[in-house]
Scaffold this motif. Structure first.
Motif, PDB file in Angstrom:
ATOM      1  N   UNK A  78       0.831  -1.216   0.000  1.00  0.00           N
ATOM      2  CA  UNK A  78       0.000   0.000   0.000  1.00  0.00           C
ATOM      3  C   UNK A  78       0.860   1.258   0.000  1.00  0.00           C
ATOM      4  N   UNK A  79       1.929   1.243   0.776  1.00  0.00           N
ATOM      5  CA  UNK A  79       2.831   2.392   0.808  1.00  0.00           C
ATOM      6  C   UNK A  79       3.448   2.629  -0.574  1.00  0.00           C
ATOM      7  N   UNK A  80       3.829   1.569  -1.241  1.00  0.00           N
ATOM      8  CA  UNK A  80       4.387   1.695  -2.589  1.00  0.00           C
ATOM      9  C   UNK A  80       3.382   2.240  -3.590  1.00  0.00           C
ATOM     10  N   UNK A  81       2.137   1.796  -3.488  1.00  0.00           N
ATOM     11  CA  UNK A  81       1.121   2.274  -4.418  1.00  0.00           C
ATOM     12  C   UNK A  81       0.671   3.695  -4.112  1.00  0.00           C
ATOM     13  N   UNK A  82       0.938   4.176  -2.916  1.00  0.00           N
ATOM     14  CA  UNK A  82       0.622   5.573  -2.585  1.00  0.00           C
ATOM     15  C   UNK A  82       1.778   6.495  -2.970  1.00  0.00           C
ATOM     16  N   UNK A  83       2.997   6.057  -2.700  1.00  0.00           N
ATOM     17  CA  UNK A  83       4.159   6.910  -2.946  1.00  0.00           C
ATOM     18  C   UNK A  83       4.485   7.036  -4.434  1.00  0.00           C
ATOM     19  N   UNK A  84       4.334   5.972  -5.203  1.00  0.00           N
ATOM     20  CA  UNK A  84       4.719   6.000  -6.616  1.00  0.00           C
ATOM     21  C   UNK A  84       3.985   7.086  -7.418  1.00  0.00           C
ATOM     22  N   UNK A  85       2.660   7.221  -7.322  1.00  0.00           N
ATOM     23  CA  UNK A  85       2.008   8.304  -8.074  1.00  0.00           C
ATOM     24  C   UNK A  85       2.394   9.697  -7.584  1.00  0.00           C
ATOM     25  N   UNK A  86       2.684   9.820  -6.296  1.00  0.00           N
ATOM     26  CA  UNK A  86       3.109  11.121  -5.771  1.00  0.00           C
ATOM     27  C   UNK A  86       4.460  11.506  -6.366  1.00  0.00           C
ATOM     28  N   UNK A  87       5.384  10.556  -6.414  1.00  0.00           N
ATOM     29  CA  UNK A  87       6.704  10.809  -7.003  1.00  0.00           C
ATOM     30  C   UNK A  87       6.574  11.099  -8.490  1.00  0.00           C
ATOM     31  N   UNK A  88       5.726  10.353  -9.182  1.00  0.00           N
ATOM     32  CA  UNK A  88       5.509  10.589 -10.616  1.00  0.00           C
ATOM     33  C   UNK A  88       5.028  12.011 -10.858  1.00  0.00           C
ATOM     34  N   UNK A  89       4.010  12.425 -10.124  1.00  0.00           N
ATOM     35  CA  UNK A  89       3.445  13.768 -10.302  1.00  0.00           C
ATOM     36  C   UNK A  89       4.467  14.848  -9.948  1.00  0.00           C
ATOM     37  N   UNK A  90       5.178  14.670  -8.855  1.00  0.00           N
ATOM     38  CA  UNK A  90       6.165  15.664  -8.444  1.00  0.00           C
ATOM     39  C   UNK A  90       7.272  15.797  -9.477  1.00  0.00           C
TER      40      UNK A  90
END
Length: 94
Positions: free
Chosen positions: A57-69
């Motif tokens: 879950x942490x990976x699926x939350x962090x990955x889109x945030x990093x992509x967008x940033x």
């Protein structure tokens, strides 16, 4: 950034296209690497259920945030460097 009349030149359009492509590809790579680093152990090893679920879950939350940033930071940096401060004017000290 704009030629006379508010239209972009072909070179400016090409530069923007390349920069958008770079932003998307580098963001996808960064998100994939981060997802692999965070959620990879849960996928590779037999971890306890709660830890495994938490990492996924942490990976699926962090990955889109990093992509967008990453996309936003690359495109904002491109926009800042592409526009001169005073178009058509030279430095008075030169």
């Amino acid at each position: 950034m704009y030629a006379y009349g508010g239209r972009r030149t072909k070179a400016e359009q090409d530069a923007a296209t390349v920069e958008i492509g770079y932003a998307l590809i580098s963001a996808a790579f960064a998100a994939a690497v981060l997802f692999g680093a965070v959620a990879g152990p849960a996928l590779l090893f037999d971890l306890p259920g709660l830890l495994s679920t938490s990492l996924l879950r942490l990976g699926t939350v962090i990955a889109p945030v990093v992509f967008t940033a990453r996309v936003v930071s690359v495109l904002v940096r491109f926009r800042r460097t592409a526009q001169p401060g005073q178009p058509g004017r030279t430095n008075p000290d030169s």
